[in-house]
Design an enzyme around this catalytic site. Structure first.
Site, short mmCIF file in Angstrom:
data_model
loop_
_atom_site.label_atom_id
_atom_site.label_comp_id
_atom_site.label_asym_id
_atom_site.label_seq_id
_atom_site.Cartn_x
_atom_site.Cartn_y
_atom_site.Cartn_z
N CYS A 146 0.74 -1.25 -0.12
CA CYS A 146 -0.07 0.04 0.05
C CYS A 146 0.87 1.24 0.04
O CYS A 146 1.49 1.46 -0.97
CB CYS A 146 -1.02 0.00 1.21
SG CYS A 146 -2.38 1.01 1.02
N HIS A 239 -3.88 -4.55 0.48
CA HIS A 239 -3.40 -5.24 1.68
C HIS A 239 -3.63 -6.62 1.62
O HIS A 239 -4.57 -7.02 2.41
CB HIS A 239 -3.91 -4.61 2.81
CG HIS A 239 -3.61 -3.11 3.32
ND1 HIS A 239 -2.56 -2.85 3.80
CD2 HIS A 239 -4.07 -1.92 2.85
CE1 HIS A 239 -2.19 -1.62 3.86
NE2 HIS A 239 -3.30 -0.98 3.35
N GLU A 241 -2.11 -8.92 3.30
CA GLU A 241 -1.90 -9.26 4.46
C GLU A 241 -2.97 -9.09 5.60
O GLU A 241 -2.94 -9.75 6.65
CB GLU A 241 -0.56 -8.70 5.21
CG GLU A 241 -0.66 -7.29 5.60
CD GLU A 241 -0.80 -6.14 4.60
OE1 GLU A 241 -0.92 -5.09 4.97
OE2 GLU A 241 -0.71 -6.49 3.32
#
Length: 350
Positions: A146, A239, A241
């Site tokens: 990001c 994102h 993650e």
């Protein structure tokens, strides 16, 4: 690839309690295998610092069970810290100069919350630039999440992010544009990824500088791109993650700011995130006018379908597998003998 607990870290204890395999140093030293040393530059603010550690540690540790991973977490000056969190960092994080001396095979850069429209005005900008420049000459691959992608693209290519009319907030569908790229091997050609950002960099901006767009979505735009060589720098605008509750917690935070009069209007619901039952639950809460202390976070967490995690694991497994194939056996050297640093995947000469 099991993680190695080479330093005391609360996040590793949490992952062990969740059932993830964590090797102690003694056991790891008995295995005749080349470990990988991965840097994690954590730029996240205090409230998300430890959660971000766990998110990336999970993805690394779940990639496969062949190699060992030493994850070296560090940060740079310029991110505002409370006294307690600075003490935690001083006790558990490593020093970049020491890591640069010893060498790293790869680095992950997390996002953060910028305070300025121009990223060059951020207090951490010169420190991040220093890490970028060192990594470019010494690390097999850098993966940016990001805001870190926006930092890297501005630093290396002079590309400035552009403000959106409204925040891109939710879970969005994306399509693989380059199926031949080894990082995208054996994954779904269409998959979801969370986004949470006010700014973006377009495909046109990237392609004008010779940067290949690898994954994009109709609503979200570019999700994944790379440096011209295809691997030395990997850029995510989303994102991958994120946990199940990451967007939920961001929504709750912004709703609390609105209730405190610090935001002019209530945050919009994250798109494509809650089930229909979850959307009804949160609208009922907002219409009731109840305080943030009554926010039904636990109930809402059960109304989120995780549609991005398996692809995130596959992306990280492919990335780390390529790092393992290309890195030198000596951790302070960038590539194994015979690898062209300008074309580590050998794709440009085809």
């Amino acid at each position: 690839m099991p993680l190695v607990a080479h330093r005391e870290l609360e996040s590793l204890d949490r992952l062990r309690a969740e059932g993830q395999e964590i090797l102690d140093v003694r056991r790891a030293s008995q295995q005749d295998i080349r470990e990988l040393h991965i840097g994690l530059l954590n730029l996240m603010p205090d409230g998300a610092l430890k959660a971000t550690e766990r998110q990336f540690l999970r993805l690394i540790g779940n990639s496969n069970r062949i190699a060992q991973f030493y994850v070296h977490i560090f940060t740079v000056p310029g991110v505002p810290r409370s006294a307690d969190m600075q003490a935690y960092i001083d006790s558990h994080y490593e020093n970049f100069d020491d890591l640069a001396h010893d060498g790293l095979d790869a680095i992950i850069f997390t996002g953060t919350n910028p305070l300025h429209a121009d990223l060059a005005q951020e207090a951490y900008w010169p420190h991040v630039q220093r890490v970028f420049d060192w990594a470019d000459k010494n690390v097999t691959s850098v993966l940016c999440s990001c805001l870190a992608s926006h930092l890297a693209l501005q630093h290396f290519h002079g590309i400035a992010r552009k403000r959106r009319d409204e925040k891109l907030f939710g879970v969005f569908s994306h399509r693989v544009l380059d199926r031949s790229h080894p990082m995208l091997a054996n994954i779904n050609t269409r998959f979801d990824m969370p986004h949470s950002r006010w700014n973006g960099i377009s495909a046109a901006q990237l392609e004008a500088r010779g940067l290949p767009v690898l994954v994009a979505g109709e609503e979200s735009g570019v999700a994944m791109a790379s440096s011209p060589d295809g691997f030395r720098q990997i850029y995510f605008q989303g994102h991958p993650e994120y946990d199940r509750s990451s967007l939920l917690k961001e929504f709750r935070r912004d709703l609390a700011l609105y209730q405190d009069g610090k935001l002019p209007q209530p945050p919009k619901l994250p798109t494509h995130y809650f089930t229909p039952a979850g959307q009804r639950l949160i609208r009922d809460y907002i219409e009731s006018g109840r305080p943030i202390s009554d926010f039904p976070e636990a109930q809402l967490a059960d109304e989120v379908d995780v549609t991005w995690r398996d692809t995130a694991k596959a992306l990280f497994a492919n990335w780390l597998g390529l790092v393992y194939q290309l890195t030198h056996k000596e951790r302070h050297l960038q590539y194994m003998d015979g690898i062209d640093p300008a074309d580590p995947l050998g794709r440009l000469r085809r």
